[in-house]
Design a protein around this motif. Sequence first.
Motif, short mmCIF file in Angstrom:
data_model
loop_
_atom_site.label_atom_id
_atom_site.label_comp_id
_atom_site.label_asym_id
_atom_site.label_seq_id
_atom_site.Cartn_x
_atom_site.Cartn_y
_atom_site.Cartn_z
N GLU A 219 30.77 35.58 43.37
CA GLU A 219 30.68 35.32 41.94
C GLU A 219 30.77 36.63 41.17
N LEU A 220 31.48 36.56 40.05
CA LEU A 220 31.70 37.76 39.25
C LEU A 220 31.78 37.38 37.79
N PHE A 221 31.03 38.11 36.95
CA PHE A 221 31.25 37.99 35.51
C PHE A 221 32.14 39.17 35.14
N ALA A 222 33.37 38.88 34.77
CA ALA A 222 34.36 39.92 34.52
C ALA A 222 34.22 40.49 33.11
N GLN A 223 33.88 41.76 33.06
CA GLN A 223 33.88 42.47 31.79
C GLN A 223 35.30 42.83 31.38
N LEU A 224 36.16 43.02 32.39
CA LEU A 224 37.56 43.37 32.15
C LEU A 224 38.48 42.36 32.82
N VAL A 225 39.50 41.94 32.09
CA VAL A 225 40.52 41.04 32.62
C VAL A 225 41.85 41.74 32.45
N GLY A 226 42.55 41.93 33.56
CA GLY A 226 43.85 42.59 33.52
C GLY A 226 44.95 41.60 33.85
N ILE A 227 45.98 41.58 33.02
CA ILE A 227 47.09 40.65 33.23
C ILE A 227 48.37 41.48 33.19
N GLU A 228 49.06 41.52 34.31
CA GLU A 228 50.32 42.24 34.38
C GLU A 228 51.41 41.23 34.62
N ASP A 229 52.10 40.89 33.53
CA ASP A 229 53.18 39.93 33.60
C ASP A 229 54.32 40.56 34.40
N PRO A 230 54.94 39.89 35.32
CA PRO A 230 54.83 38.46 35.51
C PRO A 230 53.97 38.02 36.68
N PHE A 231 53.49 38.93 37.55
CA PHE A 231 52.96 38.45 38.81
C PHE A 231 51.60 38.96 39.23
N SER A 232 50.71 39.38 38.32
CA SER A 232 49.43 39.92 38.77
C SER A 232 48.33 39.68 37.74
N ILE A 233 47.16 39.27 38.25
CA ILE A 233 45.96 39.16 37.41
C ILE A 233 44.81 39.83 38.15
N GLY A 234 43.88 40.39 37.38
CA GLY A 234 42.74 41.05 38.00
C GLY A 234 41.52 40.95 37.12
N PHE A 235 40.37 40.95 37.75
CA PHE A 235 39.09 40.83 37.06
C PHE A 235 38.16 41.87 37.65
N SER A 236 37.41 42.58 36.80
CA SER A 236 36.44 43.53 37.33
C SER A 236 35.14 43.47 36.54
N SER A 237 34.07 43.86 37.22
CA SER A 237 32.74 43.78 36.64
C SER A 237 32.51 44.86 35.59
N GLU A 238 33.23 45.97 35.69
CA GLU A 238 33.08 47.06 34.74
C GLU A 238 34.24 48.04 34.91
N GLU A 239 34.32 49.03 34.03
CA GLU A 239 35.40 50.00 34.08
C GLU A 239 35.23 51.06 35.16
N ASP A 240 34.01 51.47 35.41
CA ASP A 240 33.74 52.59 36.32
C ASP A 240 33.85 52.15 37.78
N GLU A 241 34.98 52.47 38.40
CA GLU A 241 35.20 52.09 39.80
C GLU A 241 34.22 52.77 40.76
N ASP A 242 33.61 53.85 40.34
CA ASP A 242 32.68 54.57 41.20
C ASP A 242 31.24 54.04 41.11
N SER A 243 31.02 53.12 40.20
CA SER A 243 29.69 52.54 40.04
C SER A 243 29.33 51.70 41.26
N GLU A 244 28.09 51.71 41.64
CA GLU A 244 27.65 50.91 42.78
C GLU A 244 27.67 49.41 42.44
N ASN A 245 27.72 49.07 41.16
CA ASN A 245 27.78 47.67 40.73
C ASN A 245 29.20 47.18 40.45
N TYR A 246 30.19 48.00 40.79
CA TYR A 246 31.60 47.65 40.52
C TYR A 246 32.10 46.65 41.55
N HIS A 247 32.64 45.53 41.06
CA HIS A 247 33.26 44.52 41.91
C HIS A 247 34.54 44.03 41.24
N TYR A 248 35.49 43.55 42.04
CA TYR A 248 36.73 43.06 41.44
C TYR A 248 37.37 41.97 42.30
#
Length: 130
Positions: free
Chosen positions: A5-34
């Motif tokens: 389960e993830l509450f996405a703070q960030l939603v990335g949409i790269e048309d035409p073929f990619s979507i992504g969701f992440s918990s926060e911007e800081d990839e180095d955070s211990e709470n970062y999930h995607y």
Amino acid sequence: MMVFELFAQLVGIEDPFSIGFSSEEDEDSENYHYFVMERNEFYKKAPPPNLGCVYWEIDDQCWGEYGGIKEVTLNRERLIVHFDPSRPNPHINYDEVRIAFSVNDSEFQKLQNTLQKIMLGYEDRLNLIN
């Protein structure tokens, strides 16, 4: 049942073929999930069976694979991906991904359109709920 389960703070949409969701911007955070879902562009017309051209990944490349998706559901506030229990990657213990998100109407339409392109040829496994 194991659920990612993830509450996405960030939603990335790269048309035409990619979507992504992440918990926060800081990839180095211990709470970062995607969670990422994309389509291999090589299979534009004749997709292989069992969603073999759809790639998904949870938190790390070793927790990702092509195919193995039983069903995808998208509504205005959530993306749910049910995995096929017979998928080949033993490193992934999740049976389901549930992602909550909040986007404006325009971004939701873009998300829906991109997901439809990712799932092209597999429409019987895609549920769009408006």
